[in-house]
Design an enzyme around this catalytic site. Structure first.
Site, PDB file in Angstrom:
ATOM      1  N   PRO A 116       0.837  -1.202   0.000  1.00  0.00           N
ATOM      2  CG  PRO A 116      -0.011  -1.010   2.179  1.00  0.00           C
ATOM      3  CD  PRO A 116       0.757  -1.941   1.278  1.00  0.00           C
ATOM      4  N   GLY A 120       3.832   4.078   5.200  1.00  0.00           N
ATOM      5  CA  GLY A 120       5.032   3.890   6.015  1.00  0.00           C
ATOM      6  C   GLY A 120       5.643   2.510   5.892  1.00  0.00           C
ATOM      7  N   GLY A 122       7.271   1.458   3.047  1.00  0.00           N
ATOM      8  CA  GLY A 122       8.361   1.433   2.076  1.00  0.00           C
ATOM      9  C   GLY A 122       7.954   1.337   0.625  1.00  0.00           C
ATOM     10  CB  SER A 123       4.814   2.044  -1.207  1.00  0.00           C
ATOM     11  OG  SER A 123       4.441   2.096  -2.549  1.00  0.00           O
ATOM     12  CB  SER A 124       8.305   5.792  -2.386  1.00  0.00           C
ATOM     13  OG  SER A 124       9.002   5.971  -1.177  1.00  0.00           O
ATOM     14  CB  ALA A 125      12.337   2.697  -0.698  1.00  0.00           C
ATOM     15  CB  ALA A 126       9.430  -1.544  -2.253  1.00  0.00           C
ATOM     16  CG  ASP A 167      11.923   3.662   3.839  1.00  0.00           C
ATOM     17  OD1 ASP A 167      12.173   3.485   5.044  1.00  0.00           O
ATOM     18  OD2 ASP A 167      10.837   4.094   3.424  1.00  0.00           O
TER      19      ASP A 167
HETATM   20  O1  PMV Z   1       7.191   6.695   6.415  1.00  0.00           O
HETATM   21  P1  PMV Z   1       8.434   6.005   5.928  1.00  0.00           P
HETATM   22  O2  PMV Z   1       8.278   4.538   5.741  1.00  0.00           O
HETATM   23  O3  PMV Z   1       9.002   6.685   4.716  1.00  0.00           O
HETATM   24  O4  PMV Z   1       9.540   6.132   7.095  1.00  0.00           O
HETATM   25  C1  PMV Z   1      10.034   7.377   7.482  1.00  0.00           C
HETATM   26  C2  PMV Z   1      11.069   7.182   8.551  1.00  0.00           C
HETATM   27  C3  PMV Z   1      11.590   8.506   9.128  1.00  0.00           C
HETATM   28  O5  PMV Z   1      12.557   8.160  10.119  1.00  0.00           O
HETATM   29  C4  PMV Z   1      10.456   9.271   9.801  1.00  0.00           C
HETATM   30  C5  PMV Z   1      12.210   9.410   8.057  1.00  0.00           C
HETATM   31  C6  PMV Z   1      13.502   8.871   7.462  1.00  0.00           C
HETATM   32  O6  PMV Z   1      13.902   9.417   6.420  1.00  0.00           O
HETATM   33  O7  PMV Z   1      14.133   7.946   8.033  1.00  0.00           O
END
Ligand code: PMV
Length: 331
Positions: A116, A120, A122-126, A167
């Site tokens: 999804p 939070g 990791g969708s964009s990095a994955a 991520d």
């Molecule tokens: O919301 P996500 O999965 O992109 O995680 C962000 C994690 C943070 O520590 C809030 C930001 C970061 O760049 O590490």
């Protein structure tokens, strides 16, 4: 509402490494969850993240004579006309083609993702990782881990102005990773973990959450720095507890981290409802995971039978979806 899919953790597929250019090539990556350390990691404290084998993305790259295109659930069309949400994906394609010396190659890029977006996990990095791997495989290149990371980070910088890099590593990892002081390394796991990721259904707002913590730090530095220090210390504790297989201790540390993150202003009532429901259902610990202000909660349970019970309670408490995953003990 999604039925919980219970799958044992498995090793994500390695990047394809063909020896010759192909006409079609694929790349894969998984989602990730931050076990502990989000937000504090932005201020140089450590974090521990783990790949979510239950949430995978596959990119399929095909050579095309025409202009490059993307096909995905969000958008299908020319690369030069993608909506803002897909700009990081477009960057992953163009950065990889540029880096590998094929800036004018036409690529048709199909993305199939179970992850999804904006939760939070990791969708964009994955998606970026899968795209980088597919495009590299298409042109017959073998990228090192550092090269992959650098290209994914180019896409991540379009998605979030200053990503920590956590991520980008976690979506390509095979197990939990320690991330801190410029070191990224596997974490010892003394006993297998069973974890639930529960989606609030509320889009997470990482960029605003990170900006909100920075703003609080400007106005109230002593309180915010103390919370960041405490989160850093909890992450150190979590590493020790993970290695010792002390799941009760680890769960308590996770729940404490959730409280501290709430104090930093990155919580959300929907997250608190899920953490409370998990605790009532006997979870060992629960916290928000990722940027917060929506998104997902991460819940540690005793085993997979317990996971099924707790996931039912989470859905009864309003979770839009739950996924269960396990982490194997390290040898
Ligand atoms: O919301 P996500 O999965 O992109 O995680 C962000 C994690 C943070 O520590 C809030 C930001 C970061 O760049 O590490």
């Amino acid at each position: 509402m999604t039925t919980p899919s219970v799958r044992p953790a498995r090793r994500p597929d390695a990047a394809a490494t063909p020896t010759a250019p192909a006409s079609v090539a694929t790349g894969r990556a998984t989602g990730k969850a931050i076990l502990i350390g989000e937000h504090a990691v932005v201020y140089g404290r450590p974090a521990i993240a783990l790949p979510l084998a239950a949430l995978a993305v596959q990119a399929t790259a095909t050579r095309t004579e025409g202009p490059s295109r993307i096909r995905s659930a969000l958008f299908s069309g020319r690369l030069d006309a993608v909506p803002a949400r897909l700009l990081p994906t477009a960057k992953a394609i163009t950065a990889t083609l540029d880096a590998l010396g094929h800036p004018h190659l036409g690529v048709d890029l199909q993305i199939q993702s179970e992850i999804p977006a904006e939760r939070g996990v990791g969708s964009s990095a994955a998606v970026a990782a899968a795209v980088v791997r597919a495009v590299a495989a298409l042109v017959g290149a073998t990228l090192s881990g550092d090269e992959e990371h650098a290209l994914i980070q180019q896409a991540e910088r379009v998605a979030h102005t200053a990503p920590s890099g956590l991520d980008s590593h976690a979506v390509r990892a095979r197990g939990p990773l320690w991330f801190g002081n410029g070191v990224v390394e596997p974490v010892a796991v003394g006993r297998p973990l069973s974890l639930i990721v529960a989606d609030t259904g509320v889009a997470g707002r990482t960029r605003e959450a990170v900006a909100g913590v920075a703003e609080r730090r400007r106005t109230d530095p002593a309180v915010v720095d103390a919370a960041i220090d405490r989160l850093g210390a909890l992450t150190d504790d979590a590493r020790t507890l993970l290695a010792a297989g002390d799941l009760d201790g680890l769960g308590a540390v996770m729940t404490r981290a959730h409280e501290l993150l709430g104090g930093l202003g990155v919580g959300d009532p929907a997250l608190d409802r899920l953490v409370a429901a998990a605790t009532r259902a006997g979870a060992l610990g629960a916290k928000l995971t990722g940027g917060g202000r929506g998104g997902c909660a991460l819940i540690l349970v005793r085993d997979l039978d317990h996971a099924a019970d707790v996931a039912g309670s989470l859905r009864a408490a309003g979770a839009a979806a739950t996924w269960t995953t396990t982490v194997e003990a390290t040898p």
